[in-house]
Design an enzyme around this catalytic site. Structure first.
Site: not given
Length: 187
Positions: A46-48, A50-51
């Protein structure tokens, strides 16, 4: 404890930014609007997304005088390695702060002790260094940069227009409210 209107606690960290390692402190958040965007870990799922969404909308934040700081409990070296190997993360032009000791993450109350990771915490900080918006999501729920942009615009509007407030779903240019006795029970 509410973080709203509290001052950012002192910190010093190293970030990966524009191909270099730079020092970042709480003083860097003052004098402008800032977003501190915590996420669990580099090289995840999920992190990439969002970033990358923040990177795609970074120019809009900059037009508003807002700097974004992403923070995870990874090191600044890990941020560089991720930047060098991921097409999504290569787009990032904002500082990526490493917090391997969890000190900053604890200061903002989003440290997951048993995992050594950060919750998905978003903090909007005004030019005086005071927190105006707090959003914390569960690990599996990604955030939306355009919704964050809308909230930043609302926070900036309220800060520059004392006596006015922004209703639900407010967008730039729409009507605001001026709370008063006459408004009670009429909305």
């Amino acid at each position: 404890m509410s973080y709203i209107n509290s001052e950012v606690k002192p910190f010093k960290a190293t970030a990966f930014h524009a191909g270099k390692f730079i020092d970042v402190t709480e003083a860097d958040l003052k004098g402008k609007w800032s977003v501190v965007f915590f996420y669990p870990a580099d090289f995840t799922f999920v992190c990439p997304t969002e970033l990358g969404d923040l990177a795609d909308n970074y120019a809009e934040f900059k037009k508003l005088g807002v700097e974004i700081y992403s923070v995870s409990t990874d090191t600044h070296f890990t941020h560089k390695a991720w930047h060098d190997t991921s097409d999504t993360i290569k787009k990032i032009a904002y500082p990526m702060i490493g917090d391997p000791t969890g000190a900053i993450t604890r200061n903002f109350g989003v440290y997951i002790e048993e995992a050594g990771l950060a919750d998905r915490g978003t903090f909007v900080i005004d030019p005086q260094g005071k927190i105006q918006i707090v959003e914390i999501n569960a690990g599996g729920i990604g955030r939306d940069a355009l919704e964050l942009l809308r909230k930043v615009k609302a926070a900036q509007y309220v800060a520059s227009h004392p006596g006015e407030v922004c209703p639900a779903k407010w967008k730039e240019g729409e009507a605001t409210l001026a709370p008063s006795l006459d408004l009670v029970g009429k909305i």
